[in-house]
Scaffold this motif. Structure first.
Motif: not given
Length: 355
Positions: A187-209
């Motif tokens: 599964d390309p949307e499996g559990l382990l990959g969710t950890l680094p994928a969260t960094v995409n969200v955090i990166g978007g937060y810093f850009a928006g802020r």
């Protein structure tokens, strides 16, 4: 987001991402698709590989405007709000996975999925940013990227069969509940990959802020563009040691997708906020105003067309347009436009569905 604080470029980026998600998910025929509209077979990076992490990036953009509202709430209220949104998005994702299996064996329903990953990444990023602060979010991001790399290297390899993420998902979910599109349960949307994928969200937060606090000036956009280039170059330098791989969601992939999302956001902000060129933006704003609803609609519509046997005949009706690939793309574009018309009708009635 108040009218004064709202940046049209963020809405357009969100809408653009949803439009592209629909196009790449609904070709007339998977046997006839232009290469840029397909994911890389394994290692590599195509325009399609950019779409999902960009969606996570815009989730982070929105967090930059919503998290300040939580400051006056108590800890339990914040936790409840984040948990409700997270669980709602995950539940909707599970519903989408369940629909194709109605009337069939429910023991084979896929459990991971796109919305499930979005929900988890949103929840983790929101908790980290709220409770650990921005410095804590940076530390978390570094630990997540290097931790993922370490686990991948120590407990597996970077192949389809031998990666550590697959081993974890087989143990947690079982083979019957994983994606089978790669030929084996993986599964390309499996559990382990969710950890680094969260960094995409955090990166978007810093850009928006940063955009919110520094305003869309040429200097601000220049700094954001430099950051986007730096992240992309760093990713390419890292790639010989850690391949850019969307399906494994490697750290180099996170940096490249975040860097390129930053560059696209800068281009949109320069065009819309600085130059004031806005006549073309409404099309994408329609998608951006009912993002989750339109994405859900597109997925449900595919299931309905497939279950009723209508998908293939509708796609075949476009074959006289030219080559098989051109006809397949035309179907995807028309399908996307049909979804847009629904969003347009909702916008005209001022109906906006959010979780």
């Amino acid at each position: 987001m108040t009218a004064a604080a709202r940046y049209q470029s963020l809405d357009v980026l969100r809408g653009l991402t949803v439009a592209l998600m629909i196009i790449v998910n609904t070709p007339g025929s998977w046997s006839h698709v232009y290469a840029p509209l397909l994911h890389a077979p394994w290692h590599g990076f195509t325009p399609t590989d950019w779409v999902f992490p960009c969606f996570l990036f815009v989730v982070g953009n929105a967090l930059a405007f919503t998290l300040p509202r939580y400051e006056g709430m108590g800890g339990s209220a914040v936790l409840a709000k984040i948990a409700r949104r997270t669980l709602t998005i995950i539940a909707l994702g599970l519903l989408l996975c369940l629909l194709p299996k109605l009337g069939g064996p429910l023991g084979e329903v896929r459990l991971p999925g796109v919305l499930q990953r979005i929900g988890l990444c949103f929840g983790i990023a929101a908790l980290v940013l709220h409770y650990l602060g921005e410095r804590g979010a940076v530390v978390f991001s570094v630990a997540a990227l290097f931790g993922h790399w370490l686990v991948m290297g120590l407990f597996g390899d970077y192949t389809l069969e031998g990666n550590a993420g697959r081993a974890i998902d087989l143990w947690v979910f079982g083979a019957a509940h994983l994606y089978k599109g790669e030929g084996i349960p993986f599964d390309p949307e499996g559990l382990l990959g969710t950890l680094p994928a969260t960094v995409n969200v955090i990166g978007g937060y810093f850009a928006g802020r940063y955009l919110r606090e520094s305003k869309a000036t040429k200097r601000t956009l220049g700094i954001m563009a430099a950051a986007g280039v730096a992240l992309s170059v760093l990713a390419l330098c890292w790639a010989p040691l850690l391949p850019v791989n969307k399906k494994l969601w490697t750290a180099s992939y996170v940096l490249l997708s975040t860097g390129s999302a930053l560059l696209v956001l800068v281009a949109l902000a320069w065009l819309i906020e600085v130059r004031g060129v806005r006549r073309w933006t409404y099309f994408f704003e329609v998608f951006g105003k009912n993002t989750l609803l339109i994405y859900m609609l597109s997925q449900v519509a595919v299931v309905v067309l497939d279950k009723t046997g209508s998908y293939a005949p509708l796609a075949a009706a476009l074959e006289p347009l030219g080559s098989p690939k051109a006809a397949s793309l035309a179907f995807a574009l028309l399908f996307m436009l049909a979804c847009w018309l629904v969003g347009y009708g909702l916008d005209k009635r001022k109906i906006y569905i959010k979780v």
